[in-house]
Motif scaffolding. Structure first.
Motif, PDB file in Angstrom:
ATOM      1  N   ALA A  79       0.861  -1.224  -0.067  1.00 54.02           N
ATOM      2  CA  ALA A  79      -0.091   0.071   0.004  1.00 54.02           C
ATOM      3  C   ALA A  79       0.819   1.306   0.167  1.00 54.02           C
ATOM      4  O   ALA A  79       0.415   2.432  -0.744  1.00 54.02           O
ATOM      5  CB  ALA A  79      -1.063   0.071   1.042  1.00 54.02           C
ATOM      6  N   LEU A  80       2.023   0.946   0.824  1.00 59.25           N
ATOM      7  CA  LEU A  80       2.858   2.569   0.822  1.00 59.25           C
ATOM      8  C   LEU A  80       3.525   2.323  -0.738  1.00 59.25           C
ATOM      9  O   LEU A  80       3.591   3.619  -0.957  1.00 59.25           O
ATOM     10  CB  LEU A  80       3.859   2.124   1.768  1.00 59.25           C
ATOM     11  CG  LEU A  80       4.964   3.354   2.295  1.00 59.25           C
ATOM     12  CD1 LEU A  80       4.180   4.490   2.649  1.00 59.25           C
ATOM     13  CD2 LEU A  80       5.777   2.953   3.144  1.00 59.25           C
ATOM     14  N   ALA A  81       3.763   1.535  -1.258  1.00 61.03           N
ATOM     15  CA  ALA A  81       4.572   1.456  -2.368  1.00 61.03           C
ATOM     16  C   ALA A  81       3.687   1.804  -3.490  1.00 61.03           C
ATOM     17  O   ALA A  81       4.080   2.723  -4.343  1.00 61.03           O
ATOM     18  CB  ALA A  81       5.133   0.233  -3.115  1.00 61.03           C
ATOM     19  N   ALA A  82       2.328   1.596  -3.383  1.00 57.90           N
ATOM     20  CA  ALA A  82       1.396   2.065  -4.400  1.00 57.90           C
ATOM     21  C   ALA A  82       1.233   3.600  -4.329  1.00 57.90           C
ATOM     22  O   ALA A  82       0.635   4.056  -5.236  1.00 57.90           O
ATOM     23  CB  ALA A  82       0.093   1.379  -4.181  1.00 57.90           C
ATOM     24  N   ALA A  83       1.381   4.218  -3.218  1.00 58.82           N
ATOM     25  CA  ALA A  83       1.340   5.658  -3.109  1.00 58.82           C
ATOM     26  C   ALA A  83       2.228   6.488  -3.550  1.00 58.82           C
ATOM     27  O   ALA A  83       2.306   7.500  -4.232  1.00 58.82           O
ATOM     28  CB  ALA A  83       1.106   5.916  -1.728  1.00 58.82           C
ATOM     29  N   VAL A  84       3.566   5.777  -3.376  1.00 57.85           N
ATOM     30  CA  VAL A  84       4.665   6.392  -3.663  1.00 57.85           C
ATOM     31  C   VAL A  84       5.132   6.197  -5.169  1.00 57.85           C
ATOM     32  O   VAL A  84       5.462   7.026  -5.862  1.00 57.85           O
ATOM     33  CB  VAL A  84       6.023   6.039  -2.983  1.00 57.85           C
ATOM     34  CG1 VAL A  84       7.285   6.403  -3.142  1.00 57.85           C
ATOM     35  CG2 VAL A  84       5.796   6.285  -1.458  1.00 57.85           C
TER      36      VAL A  84
END
Length: 421
Positions: free
Chosen positions: A15-20
């Motif tokens: 989820a963090l990677a999908a935002a960044v």
């Protein structure tokens, strides 16, 4: 370390990677889907305690998760389109839907039968499930967020976005034709083609369009013009209402035996047309885009893991050759044929023809079809073929989208817009 702990950790990191990632790779020759596909493949190659993925055994689960991802992406695509609906203004998508889609189904069916010598019903199924396009897997080739300008969309982005918004549903009759043929034992004369044409081709599409228009206009009135402030949801700017519209449109249409995919996209377009310049469209679109990004990232991660851990064992050269033929030959040729005489320049026609991405819709259609009798003997091979095609499309189109679209944008700065009047 339990598998559950690893899954929770992966979900958080994902989820963090999908935002960044979308911002990090925005100007690079690869995309966020490529990264998640590669990460999934890496977990499949490493000795990690990951749950075993079997799309044949878990068919129902795969069908419904991919179904949700598709309808959310269709709502987002419809809300993003700024150009008002019309026969002339939508000429590009109509050409790809009316010419490229059936030609792609026919060519892929013939190639599948030639490469694998499968039953005609199975070959037709492959043609149907690999025909829909999916621009969600390459953000560079789709329309961006909604604006209040009717003509600010370049023809390539608009054509590919509108095409994908409708052909995810318009491919359904071909899938149902394959199911009908398989149910008739592969004998053309035994299948009820009258029912297929009258109900599956005509009636179900009409039901979808009618429900989409009526519901979209009703929701548009409610969002922007209702007398009660409690009903006029545009004043509250709550993005999750987009999910309500998505599920309501899809559910009602499926209950009425229409094509829910078509209805969701039409509903989104009708809501967009209700008050085209209102900022609430950005809120709705932004929320659907976030949900879509999370679902897509998770599914591509699982797809990469499946291919590396299981699919590679079933991978053969005919599978790779057919996938490459579809991506590099069939779609570009049929897409170019559909644009003969169109108002855009040759560069725009090439990009619109080439960037017909295969994605989540293909996975849904396969899971749906395998819920019916007639395809059990080729189930594993069908999953490997479909997953390989989607993965190659993610890699090839993802690597080429940014350079191609950026070059078109640079050329467009020094010449008039190519959008049709």
């Amino acid at each position: 370390m339990s598998p559950a702990d690893l899954v929770f950790t992966a979900l958080g990191l994902g989820a963090l990677a999908a935002a960044v990632l979308p911002r990090l790779v925005r100007r690079m020759p690869f995309s966020m889907p490529m990264v998640f596909l590669a990460l999934g493949a890496l977990t499949g190659l490493l000795p990690l305690p990951m749950p075993e993925l079997d799309p044949v055994a878990d068919r129902a689960w795969v069908e419904h998760v991919t179904e949700i991802c598709v309808i959310v992406s269709l709502m987002g695509a419809g809300l993003a389109l700024n150009r008002p609906f019309g026969l002339r203004s939508w000429a590009g998508p109509w050409r790809l839907l009316g010419i490229t889609l059936p030609l792609t189904v026919a060519a892929t069916t013939a190639l599948t039968w030639w490469f694998f010598d499968w039953p005609v019903a199975t070959a037709l199924l492959v043609g149907a499930l690999l025909a829909p396009t999916d621009p969600v897997l390459a953000a560079e080739v789709r329309v961006g967020e909604p604006t209040d300008e009717d003509d600010d969309e370049d023809e390539v982005r608009f054509t590919l976005t509108a095409e994908a918004g409708l052909n995810d549903g318009l491919a359904f009759p071909f899938v149902l034709a394959a199911i009908a043929l398989a149910g008739a034992g592969g004998v053309w004369a035994e299948a009820d083609w009258g029912h297929w044409f009258g109900f599956d081709v005509v009636a179900r599409a009409v039901i979808a369009v009618v429900i989409g228009i009526v519901l979209g206009r009703l929701l548009g009135w409610m969002f922007f013009r209702a007398e009660s402030a409690s009903l006029r949801l545009s004043e509250h700017m709550e993005g999750f209402v987009a999910l309500a519209a998505t599920f309501l449109s899809y559910g009602l249409t499926e209950l009425a035996h229409g094509y829910g995919f078509v209805a969701v996209f039409v509903t989104a377009c009708a809501v967009r047309a209700a008050e085209r310049g209102h900022g609430y469209h950005k809120v709705l679109h932004g929320f659907t885009e976030q949900i879509e990004r999370l679902l897509t990232a998770a599914l591509l991660f699982l797809l990469g893991h499946y291919l590396a851990a299981t699919g590679v064992k079933e991978l053969t050269w005919p599978v790779v050759l057919l996938a490459l033929a579809l991506i590099l030959v069939v779609r570009p040729v049929t897409g170019w044929i559909a644009q003969f005489g169109f108002v855009t320049g040759p560069r725009e026609r090439v990009v619109a023809a080439v960037f017909g991405l295969r994605g989540i819709g293909s996975l849904f259609y396969l899971a749906y079809a395998l819920g019916h009798h007639g395809f059990e003997g080729q189930a594993k091979e069908l999953w490997v073929l479909t997953a390989t095609t989607v993965a190659l499309s993610v890699v090839l189109h993802g690597a080429g989208a940014t350079p191609a679209i950026r070059r078109l944008d640079r050329l467009r700065e020094v010449r008039p817009s190519d959008a049709p009047p």
